[in-house]
Design an enzyme around this catalytic site. Structure first.
Site, PDB file in Angstrom:
ATOM      1  N   ASP A  13       0.879  -1.170   0.000  1.00 24.27           N
ATOM      2  CA  ASP A  13       0.000   0.000   0.000  1.00 24.27           C
ATOM      3  C   ASP A  13       0.918   1.222   0.000  1.00 24.27           C
ATOM      4  O   ASP A  13       2.119   1.119   0.313  1.00 24.27           O
ATOM      5  CB  ASP A  13      -0.853  -0.054   1.291  1.00 24.27           C
ATOM      6  CG  ASP A  13      -1.498   1.268   1.620  1.00 24.27           C
ATOM      7  OD1 ASP A  13      -2.241   1.778   0.765  1.00 24.27           O
ATOM      8  OD2 ASP A  13      -1.241   1.799   2.717  1.00 24.27           O
ATOM      9  N   ASP A  15      -0.180   5.166   0.885  1.00 28.06           N
ATOM     10  CA  ASP A  15      -0.422   6.177   1.933  1.00 28.06           C
ATOM     11  C   ASP A  15      -0.552   5.539   3.311  1.00 28.06           C
ATOM     12  O   ASP A  15      -1.414   4.712   3.531  1.00 28.06           O
ATOM     13  CB  ASP A  15      -1.685   6.984   1.587  1.00 28.06           C
ATOM     14  CG  ASP A  15      -1.474   7.829   0.344  1.00 28.06           C
ATOM     15  OD1 ASP A  15      -2.194   7.618  -0.646  1.00 28.06           O
ATOM     16  OD2 ASP A  15      -0.558   8.676   0.357  1.00 28.06           O
ATOM     17  N   LYS A  58     -11.211  12.294  -4.498  1.00 31.47           N
ATOM     18  CA  LYS A  58     -12.456  12.848  -5.101  1.00 31.47           C
ATOM     19  C   LYS A  58     -13.658  12.352  -4.314  1.00 31.47           C
ATOM     20  O   LYS A  58     -14.567  13.116  -3.986  1.00 31.47           O
ATOM     21  CB  LYS A  58     -12.548  12.430  -6.568  1.00 31.47           C
ATOM     22  CG  LYS A  58     -11.466  13.037  -7.440  1.00 31.47           C
ATOM     23  CD  LYS A  58     -11.651  12.738  -8.918  1.00 31.47           C
ATOM     24  CE  LYS A  58     -11.345  11.286  -9.258  1.00 31.47           C
ATOM     25  NZ  LYS A  58      -9.927  10.927  -9.042  1.00 31.47           N
TER      26      LYS A  58
HETATM   27  C1  XBP Z   1      -5.092   6.376   0.663  1.00 35.36           C
HETATM   28  C2  XBP Z   1      -6.216   7.113   0.061  1.00 35.36           C
HETATM   29  C3  XBP Z   1      -5.921   8.144  -0.979  1.00 35.36           C
HETATM   30  C4  XBP Z   1      -5.270   9.358  -0.337  1.00 35.36           C
HETATM   31  C5  XBP Z   1      -5.502  10.616  -1.146  1.00 35.36           C
HETATM   32  O1  XBP Z   1      -4.596   5.525  -0.335  1.00 35.36           O
HETATM   33  O2  XBP Z   1      -7.350   6.855   0.376  1.00 35.36           O
HETATM   34  O3  XBP Z   1      -7.153   8.525  -1.552  1.00 35.36           O
HETATM   35  O4  XBP Z   1      -5.873   9.600   0.931  1.00 35.36           O
HETATM   36  O5  XBP Z   1      -4.999  10.418  -2.447  1.00 35.36           O
HETATM   37  P1  XBP Z   1      -3.803   4.136   0.045  1.00 35.36           P
HETATM   38  P2  XBP Z   1      -5.866  10.911  -3.691  1.00 35.36           P
HETATM   39  O6  XBP Z   1      -3.758   4.007   1.549  1.00 35.36           O
HETATM   40  O7  XBP Z   1      -4.622   3.056  -0.625  1.00 35.36           O
HETATM   41  O8  XBP Z   1      -2.436   4.321  -0.564  1.00 35.36           O
HETATM   42  O9  XBP Z   1      -6.381  12.294  -3.350  1.00 35.36           O
HETATM   43  O10 XBP Z   1      -4.918  10.908  -4.858  1.00 35.36           O
HETATM   44  O11 XBP Z   1      -6.960   9.888  -3.816  1.00 35.36           O
HETATM   45 MG    MG Z   2      -2.950   3.252   3.220  1.00 37.91          MG
END
Ligand code: XBP
Ligand code: MG
Length: 265
Positions: A13, A15, A58
């Site tokens: 993953d 973020d 979004k």
């Molecule tokens: C985490 C998310 C992402 C980020 C924001 O992603 O939910 O939407 O919060 O990025 P993950 P965007 O943990 O799956 O990596 O604004 O580009 O969506």
């Molecule tokens: Mg994450």
């Protein structure tokens, strides 16, 4: 007894796992975009914690409007407005990464290097926008990591975002591997649900400020971070090797024991 599938690939993953991007990265970028348009909105750390229940920037904006700004005029082309606002936010987020505002989490670059040296393939499965992934891999590591990942499954390429399994199913398909041949690394309950929905039982969670109190029962190993020499990680759930370091041998043991449904890595 059928032979246990060997560990062929790690699926990361982004973020919260590769880097702690939400509080000081995405949240700040959203607020910069809001002020660029003079919207008067401010996503505090507390409000953002609630909004993180929804993955996808979004989708998160839409959730915010529905939950906190029901009065916001809906006569505009809301989808176009949200898309424009999100493009502005992404630009701010990428600029933050270019300025080195968000480092990789402890142990990430070390483990990636060890996995490569051990011939374990690397993939990404994330809800975030692909541009964010490229910028993170380009600017946040000692050396650019872009070409270390054989597969990068990111953002709107699937119909449903986490907790739906779609993005992990896409990563598995592009790797040409079965779930039993992979181990996933996540940070959140939405991410864990997506993994399990894709049949990925071999799973490690590194929590962060926003996910520490989420329910990870059933996850074989939950730690505070991946650990570095001199900075041992701590097991919050499951057993850890004495070194307090998540390394390839530990991941292989974890993988084998999960597949044998042995509760102790
Ligand atoms: C985490 C998310 C992402 C980020 C924001 O992603 O939910 O939407 O919060 O990025 P993950 P965007 O943990 O799956 O990596 O604004 O580009 O969506
Ligand atoms: Mg994450």
């Amino acid at each position: 007894m059928t032979a246990l599938a060997a560990l062929e690939a790690l699926i990361f993953d982004v973020d919260g796992t590769l880097a702690d991007t939400e509080r000081d990265g995405h949240r700040v970028a959203f607020n910069l975009a809001f002020s660029e348009l003079g919207l008067g909105w401010d996503w505090t750390e507390e409000v953002y914690a609630a909004l993180l229940a929804v993955t996808g920037g979004k989708e998160r904006i839409r959730f915010f409007l529905d939950r906190y700004r029901p009065d916001y005029p809906r006569d505009v082309d809301l989808q176009a407005f949200i898309a424009d606002l999100h493009r502005r936010k992404t630009r701010h987020f990428v600029e933050l990464l270019q300025r080195g505002a968000i480092p990789l989490r402890p142990g990430v670059e070390r483990l990636l290097g060890e996995a490569r040296a051990a011939g374990i393939r690397l993939a990404i499965a994330t809800t975030t926008t692909p541009e964010n992934v490229s910028a993170l891999l380009q600017y946040c590591a000692e050396t650019p990591l872009g070409d270390w990942f054989e597969v990068i499954a990111a953002g709107d390429v699937v119909p449903a975002k986490k907790p739906a399994p779609d993005i992990y199913l896409l990563a598995l398909e592009e790797l040409g591997l079965a779930p039993e041949q992979c181990l996933a690394l996540e940070d959140s309950d939405n991410g864990v649900k997506a993994c399990l929905g894709a049949g990925l039982r071999s799973l490690l969670v590194t929590v962060n400020g926003y996910t520490r109190d989420q329910d990870f029962s059933g996850v074989p190993l939950v730690v505070d971070h991946l650990g570095e020499p001199g900075r041992p990680c701590r097991a919050l759930h499951g057993e850890l090797a004495p070194a307090g370091l998540i390394d390839v041998p530990l991941l292989r043991r974890l993988h084998a024991q999960v597949l044998r449904q042995d509760p102790r890595p």
